[in-house]
Design an enzyme around this catalytic site. Structure first.
Site, mmCIF file in Angstrom:
data_model
loop_
_atom_site.group_PDB
_atom_site.id
_atom_site.type_symbol
_atom_site.label_atom_id
_atom_site.label_comp_id
_atom_site.label_asym_id
_atom_site.label_seq_id
_atom_site.Cartn_x
_atom_site.Cartn_y
_atom_site.Cartn_z
ATOM 1 N N ASP A 1 -3.981 2.246 -2.353
ATOM 2 C CA ASP A 1 -3.338 3.496 -2.750
ATOM 3 C C ASP A 1 -4.267 4.660 -2.448
ATOM 4 O O ASP A 1 -5.307 4.835 -3.105
ATOM 5 C CB ASP A 1 -2.977 3.459 -4.235
ATOM 6 C CG ASP A 1 -2.108 2.246 -4.567
ATOM 7 O OD1 ASP A 1 -1.107 2.038 -3.867
ATOM 8 O OD2 ASP A 1 -2.437 1.516 -5.515
ATOM 9 N N SER B 1 -2.766 -3.653 -3.398
ATOM 10 C CA SER B 1 -2.119 -2.409 -2.994
ATOM 11 C C SER B 1 -3.172 -1.341 -2.724
ATOM 12 O O SER B 1 -3.882 -0.899 -3.625
ATOM 13 C CB SER B 1 -1.155 -1.927 -4.092
ATOM 14 O OG SER B 1 -0.494 -0.755 -3.680
ATOM 15 N N SER C 1 0.844 -1.190 0.000
ATOM 16 C CA SER C 1 0.000 0.000 0.000
ATOM 17 C C SER C 1 0.876 1.236 0.000
ATOM 18 O O SER C 1 2.065 1.175 0.320
ATOM 19 C CB SER C 1 -0.915 0.034 1.236
ATOM 20 O OG SER C 1 -1.885 -0.976 1.188
#
Length: 390
Positions: free
Chosen positions: A308, A306, A268
């Protein structure tokens, strides 16, 4: 317990000393874009913004912490700043984001920590807020807390971040230079298989008689194919803990897609963007979006795993929201005036990520060492591509 506390202080001090010996991006001639950074090249170049950090290192298994960003030195709840959130991929926890999206304001310190400590941080931020003079009658607080998962280098299930750690980060927040690398919320993070961490950068934008500043702070813990200053680092250097300083041809190969090696693309990235430009919530969200877009320059592949996120706020006094119920005058930069700020946040985010990697140091936990980017090998690689300092 005293020995444990002393050992923790010694370990953190050693990390800071090691980090101070490593270069920032500009020390290597890496300077994304054409705009000029502020004096500190940090998010604290935006006047009034303060950053505080608590780094927690205990034994061989605990590497985690807290990073707090305060938009101004006053009562944040009574003088809310205009704010917005942009979600690139919502595989993560950003507590408080829905109210920010709905009302367009931020009313507490912004806190970053690890995934399983979000609840602890929310409680701490709430307690800190209601304890501030003038907030005696406050009965609702929208704590804004983000995270990345540092479970590879940290005993994340041990829940080592406490309310006191969060309170300390807020209480110790200050203007001036910001510690980078394996500190605060970046103590246990990994980016592109290398040791990640906290990084920051800024840019100034001249528009007529006005000069605006955009500052960025990142908690890098994501992956993909690392690119620095346009150079495909991933082709030449691998994050193998055994031979991180060797060229790709002789080093351990990258794993297949979906492999379990630490340089897989999951992870992340939390990004905090500050500006003194008079942007309303709508244009702050557009500014935040460009911060997430900037991760592509660094080689992010924005994988499924991930998370974001970008949080953006304006410190401009006319954008603050108080308890006043009547109409209030506002100074607002029009949409045709924001393009230069978009460029600024793209460049500052890229450089902040670079700084998070360059200032990080090797970290060993439970027998596994995650290496920091090898500076000499990177300098040689940059030179080979005609980049970096001459």
């Amino acid at each position: 317990m005293r020995w444990l506390a002393l050992a923790s202080v010694i370990a953190v001090t050693a990390l800071v000393e090691q980090s101070s010996a490593r270069p920032r991006a500009r020390d290597l001639g890496i300077a994304p874009g054409t705009l000029t950074p502020g004096p500190l090249n940090a998010i604290t170049d935006v006047a009034g913004v303060r950053v505080g950090q608590t780094t927690i290192v205990e034994g061989d298994t605990v590497h985690t912490g807290v990073t707090a960003i305060l938009p101004h030195a006053g009562n944040l709840f009574q003088e809310k700043v205009a704010g917005a959130v942009f979600v690139g991929n919502a595989f993560g926890k950003l507590a408080g984001s829905t109210q920010v999206q709905e009302l367009g304001t931020i009313e507490t310190p912004i806190v970053l920590t690890n995934t399983l400590s979000v609840g602890t941080a929310v409680e701490a931020v709430v307690r800190w807020t209601i304890a501030q003079p003038g907030n005696e009658n406050v009965r609702s607080v929208n704590a804004l807390v983000g995270e990345t998962n540092d479970g590879t280098l940290n005993d994340i299930r041990g829940l080592h971040v406490t309310r006191d750690h969060v309170m300390a980060a807020i209480a110790n927040a200050k203007a001036g230079a910001v510690d980078e690398g394996a500190v605060g919320a970046g103590a246990g993070t990994i980016a592109f298989g290398w040791k990640g961490g906290v990084g920051t950068s800024s840019r100034t934008v001249r528009q007529g008689s006005d000069t605006w500043t955009v500052g960025v702070l990142v908690q890098s813990n994501y992956g993909g194919r690392l690119v620095i200053d346009g150079v495909p680092v991933w082709k030449e250097l691998t994050p193998s803990s055994a031979n991180a300083d060797k060229p790709r041809a002789t080093a351990e190969p990258l794993p297949a897609e979906g492999g379990s090696h630490v340089d897989q693309a999951d992870g992340s990235c939390m990004i905090v963007v500050a500006t003194d430009a008079p942007l309303d919530a709508r244009n702050l969200q557009r500014l935040a979006a460009r911060a997430v877009f900037a991760l592509a320059r660094t080689g992010s592949t924005y994988s499924n795993g991930s998370g974001d996120f970008a949080i953006a706020f304006s410190t401009h006094p006319s954008q603050r929201v108080t308890s006043a119920a009547g109409p209030q005058p506002r100074t607002v930069l029009p949409t045709d005036g924001v393009s230069a700020l978009f460029e600024a946040v793209l460049d500052a985010t890229e450089e902040a990520v670079d700084n998070s990697l360059l200032k990080a140091t090797d970290v060993t936990a439970a027998g596994r060492t995650i290496r920091a980017l090898p500076i000499d090998a990177l300098k040689a690689l940059l030179k080979r591509y005609g980049r970096g300092a001459p």
